[in-house]
Design an enzyme around this catalytic site. Structure first.
Site, PDB file in Angstrom:
ATOM      1  CD  GLU A   7      -3.047  -1.184   2.121  1.00 31.35           C
ATOM      2  OE1 GLU A   7      -3.005  -0.360   3.047  1.00 31.35           O
ATOM      3  OE2 GLU A   7      -3.976  -2.011   1.991  1.00 31.35           O
ATOM      4  CD  GLU A  54      -3.279  -6.327   4.018  1.00 30.87           C
ATOM      5  OE1 GLU A  54      -2.076  -6.086   3.762  1.00 30.87           O
ATOM      6  OE2 GLU A  54      -3.979  -5.570   4.707  1.00 30.87           O
TER       7      GLU A  54
HETATM    8  C1  GAL Z   1      -4.164  -2.932   5.354  1.00 32.06           C
HETATM    9  C2  GAL Z   1      -2.669  -2.863   5.655  1.00 32.06           C
HETATM   10  C3  GAL Z   1      -2.291  -3.745   6.825  1.00 32.06           C
HETATM   11  C4  GAL Z   1      -3.258  -3.533   7.957  1.00 32.06           C
HETATM   12  C5  GAL Z   1      -4.650  -3.819   7.488  1.00 32.06           C
HETATM   13  C6  GAL Z   1      -5.702  -3.726   8.566  1.00 32.06           C
HETATM   14  O1  GAL Z   1      -4.583  -1.913   4.576  1.00 32.06           O
HETATM   15  O2  GAL Z   1      -1.940  -3.260   4.539  1.00 32.06           O
HETATM   16  O3  GAL Z   1      -0.980  -3.468   7.243  1.00 32.06           O
HETATM   17  O4  GAL Z   1      -3.139  -2.220   8.396  1.00 32.06           O
HETATM   18  O5  GAL Z   1      -4.961  -2.881   6.479  1.00 32.06           O
HETATM   19  O6  GAL Z   1      -6.961  -3.976   8.034  1.00 32.06           O
END
Ligand code: GAL
Length: 829
Positions: A429, A521
């Site tokens: 991100e 993710e």
């Molecule tokens: C994502 C991020 C992670 C964590 C997650 C929580 O956007 O890449 O590190 O913060 O959100 O939902």
């Protein structure tokens, strides 16, 4: 030839002073075993922000002796005002000093001696005998310094001083820990040796009959004269020689030379997730028939690709990546790495059916990668959480310009032989994806990565480069938006990877024709283990809608453990898996997260201090949804029914069941059927709404009318006794090994009391210590390092570490008004 002296077991025999090798191996093995020894024991530590000068630190008397790895933040108190913020777990950073005195044998006076740090969080600066070795800002990177020129040999001692500066906060979005939190090694070699991370092993052609294995070996000659040497690389499988190749070289004075060799392995035994078969390459350098250096590299033989239509193909077979993201902390142990603690996490995940790990968002401890090699995980090795634009005020973004190239190269050199790594992620991100610098930097990082490893594809965990409005979902590719995501549009990536936006995955082939996809993710669902305030009459207290405020949550900062609650950008566990499961072209996913971690307690802020995202809680106890995955991802026969059966009379309760290998589940309340349920296509659970009456809830899964499994949940009475269960009741007496002991709070009849929160006191006798206590409660402010802890929903964990003597450890748990429990743990050689 067999490797008779097991390298690792030899380490325990090595005494550091003098680096003398005990034992009776022949010379070949001596060079091999003596090469790398642990440098973890007997350090002194001093935490004091006011001492900022190396020259005055020596006069301080406030030193404490400890063994590494060490994380000082985990020893501190939770503090609402901690500058690390709730993101950082409300614990403290500061600046710390480590020092150690040591002797080096006079026999080693002509050797090359180096010190390797696997990771120091952060801003380490190191001196040996007053000589400044250098600084490394990145807390997760491994680095090495040669120290031989600055050493005293023989009787005169040496002193190493390490300054660690984690005082500028916040510098992380999650709990980082502070200190020399990974292993430290001392390496002693001949002046002619395999250079740091000097081997690169690839398997360009793999068939069932034959594998071609390429070796690129970087040889370093630190003699002032050129050397003639013979380089032999021998491949072993389970200590049996497979084949070897030999080459004569002449290497110039003070020069490095890269040697290319190739070997063929007949009928190779392939590395796979189910059977992670490893080979070992032993590189030997001989001069005048004498072996002067031996270097061991584990590798695997496997063939893989990411296919536009078929997803991830491993050894010719389609394999769905069922992965989880993991941060580096180990719950109550903080960020101080311990191999057994990592192994336990991986065992729990493997049992659930996980086959992939994303090292979010930084290079991991090398031990994690070794374990993934051995246990069969598909690793996405990630480099950065930010490039030059910061995410927190004092983070690595400030060090980017000076350090990113070196850090990335060091990660690649260190990690590229691991067969478990299948993808490099150049960032998570990254804010620059939304401006032009994103493309420039993505190309630069991809070029560096390809320079050091062409065998694995490159991806980035982008924010969705697709146009999506969550309330009024627009799923289709929007060219303008893709162009706008400059990393996606840069052409630098081999795989399009983005986080969340699961609704768009089905459109991937239309949106990005010709390039494979990985859900880098996903999910970000939220649960408190064992908490179920989402029964029918007060359903879903924590907002499931993205436009509702986080603060409208449950009392006590709890989140229902039904799979109904998610972060606004994520989904329930079921929602994302249903889509990934359906389409071959979706290679798989990495769920946020496998385990809860310290910090980032979304949806809450203080007083919450650890996360809710884990499928497994901070203590290592699975939440219910663990069994949904187990029923989908493994061949095990599963029947998991929840919640507990302790409610108010007449209250209507949602009962969920995950099952497989059966065609129906029937539920009985006190012997009376409450109905049968079968999953329809796409269903991942079945459910009933049942008015509570105390007694027994029984579920029976059946296939073709025959009982497959039965599960009973009983109404528990008051807490009456404690029960201790050790994951291993015999551990090694090596000052490192751990036994993870679960405490269950039971009623008189032995039923787990599902809402018991008694405070439990622990004591231990014998040569060992209690190194962690944890209940998995994100709101607890009790120290993870104490000897008492309050249970969460009937359970608590205590972690016992061995000393260096064999014998008996006796752990006792007591709680007011409850029958205590004792367990014996044996420590052996
Ligand atoms: C994502 C991020 C992670 C964590 C997650 C929580 O956007 O890449 O590190 O913060 O959100 O939902």
């Amino acid at each position: 030839m067999k490797i008779k002296c097991n390298y690792l077991s030899r380490l325990s025999l090595l005494m550091l002073a003098g680096i003398i090798l005990f034992g009776s191996c022949n010379k070949k093995e001596e060079a091999f075993s003596n090469r790398k020894v642990s440098f973890n024991s007997d350090w002194s530590f001093h935490l004091n922000d006011s001492i900022i000068d190396k020259d005055t630190i020596g006069t301080s008397t406030k030193w404490r002796t400890l063994d590494l790895p060490h994380d000082w933040s985990i020893e501190g108190k939770f503090d609402e005002k901690s500058p690390a913020g709730y993101g950082g777990g409300s614990l403290t950073g500061g600046s710390g000093w480590y020092k150690k005195t040591f002797k080096i044998s006079s026999q080693d006076i002509n050797k090359t001696i180096s010190i390797t740090f696997d990771g120091v969080y952060r801003n380490s600066e190191i001196w040996v005998n007053g000589h400044y070795l250098g600084k490394r800002p990145n807390g997760y990177i491994s680095f090495q310094y040669e120290i031989s020129p600055y050493l005293n040999y023989g009787e005169k001692s040496n002193e190493i001083i390490v300054k660690v500066d984690n005082s500028k906060q916040p510098n992380s979005r999650w709990y980082s820990g502070s200190g020399i939190f990974r292993n430290v090694w001392l390496e002693t070699t001949d002046k002619l040796h395999v250079a740091k991370w000097g081997t690169y092993i690839t398997t360009p052609k793999v068939t069932a009959e034959k594998a071609s294995v390429n070796f690129e070996t970087n040889i370093q000659n630190q003699y002032a004269a050129s050397k003639k040497a013979v380089i032999t690389t021998t491949i072993f499988k389970d200590e049996t020689k497979v084949t070897s190749v030999t080459q004569n070289i002449t290497i110039g004075a003070n020069a490095n030379q890269t040697i290319k060799q190739n070997a063929e392995v007949e009928s190779p035994i392939l590395w796979s997730v189910e059977k992670p078969e490893l080979y070992t390459a032993v590189t030997e350098i001989s001069v005048d028939d004498k072996i002067v250096d031996q270097y061991k590299t584990n590798f695997g033989i496997r063939d893989f690709k990411f296919d536009v239509n078929k997803g991830f193909i491993l050894n010719g077979k389609q394999v769905k990546i069922k992965g989880v993201c993991m941060h580096h902390d180990l719950g109550a142990l903080g960020s101080a790495i311990n191999t057994r603690a990592i192994e336990r996490q991986l065992e729990i995940l493997k049992e659930m059916g996980v086959n992939g790990i994303r090292t979010s968002h930084n290079p991991p401890a090398p031990e994690l990668l070794d374990l993934c090699d051995k246990m069969g995980f598909i690793v996405m090795d990630e480099a950065f959480d930010m490039w030059e634009k910061n995410k927190t005020k004092y983070d690595y973004g400030n060090d980017w310009d000076k350090w990113h190239k070196q850090d990335l190269i060091d990660q690649l050199l260190r990690d590229r032989n691991h067969p478990s790594i299948f993808m490099w992620s150049i960032g998570n991100e990254i804010p620059q994806q939304w401006d032009e610098s994103g493309a420039v930097i993505a190309k630069e990082l991809a070029a560096i990565t390809r320079q050091y490893d062409k065998t694995r594809p490159i991806t980035a965990a982008m924010n969705p480069p697709v146009n999506m409005n969550i309330d009024n979902v627009t799923l289709q590719f929007d060219k303008a938006k893709v162009q706008y995501n400059t990393i996606a549009a840069s052409g630098a990536l081999d795989i399009i990877g983005y986080n969340y936006a699961h609704q768009t995955y089905e459109y991937h082939q239309k949106n990005f024709p010709g390039i494979p996809f990985i859900a880098t993710e996903t999910t970000s669902a939220l649960e408190t283990r064992g908490y179920y305030d989402a029964v029918s009459d007060s359903i879903k207290k924590w907002p499931v809608r993205w436009d509702l405020k986080f603060t409208e949550g449950n009392p006590g900062n709890t989140v229902s453990a039904y799979d109904q609650v998610q972060a606004p950008w994520g989904s329930t566990h079921e929602a994302t898996w249903k889509i990934i499961k359906k389409h071959d072209f979706l290679s798989g996913m990495y769920i946020w997260t496998g385990f809860d971690y310290i910090g980032e307690p979304t949806p809450y802020e203080w007083p919450s201090v650890s996360s809710y995202f884990g499928i497994v809680d901070l203590a290592g106890f699975p939440k219910d949804v663990y069994y949904m995955y187990q029923s989908e991802w493994t061949d095990k026969t599963v029947l998991h029914v929840y919640p507990h059966w302790n409610w108010k009379a007449g209250q209507t309760v949602d009962i969920w069941a995950y099952y497989n290998n059966a065609d129906e589940v029937e539920l009985f309340v006190n012997g009376k059927s409450a109905g049968k349920r079968s999953k329809k296509v796409d269903d991942l659970h079945v459910m009933w709404k049942i008015p509570f009456q105390p007694g027994t809830l029984k579920a029976v899964s059946r296939k073709n009318g025959k009982t497959v499994l039965e599960k009973e949940i009983k109404t528990a009475g008051n807490p009456s006794q404690l029960k201790l269960t050790a994951d291993r009741s015999t551990i090694k007496a090596d000052k490192n090994d751990l036994s993870f002991v679960t405490v269950d709070i039971l009623d008189e009849k032995g039923t787990l009391v599902p809402n018991a929160n008694n405070e439990i006191n622990f004591s231990l006798t014998g040569n060992g210590k209690i190194v962690g206590v944890c209940s998995g409660d994100p709101v607890s402010h009790e120290s993870y390092k104490g000897s008492k802890h309050t249970a969460l929903n009937g359970k608590c964990l205590v972690i016992v570490q061995s000393g260096d003597k064999t014998g008996r450890l006796e752990l006792t748990a007591k709680a007011n008004g409850l029958k205590p429990a004792t367990i014996v743990i044996t420590t052996e050689e």
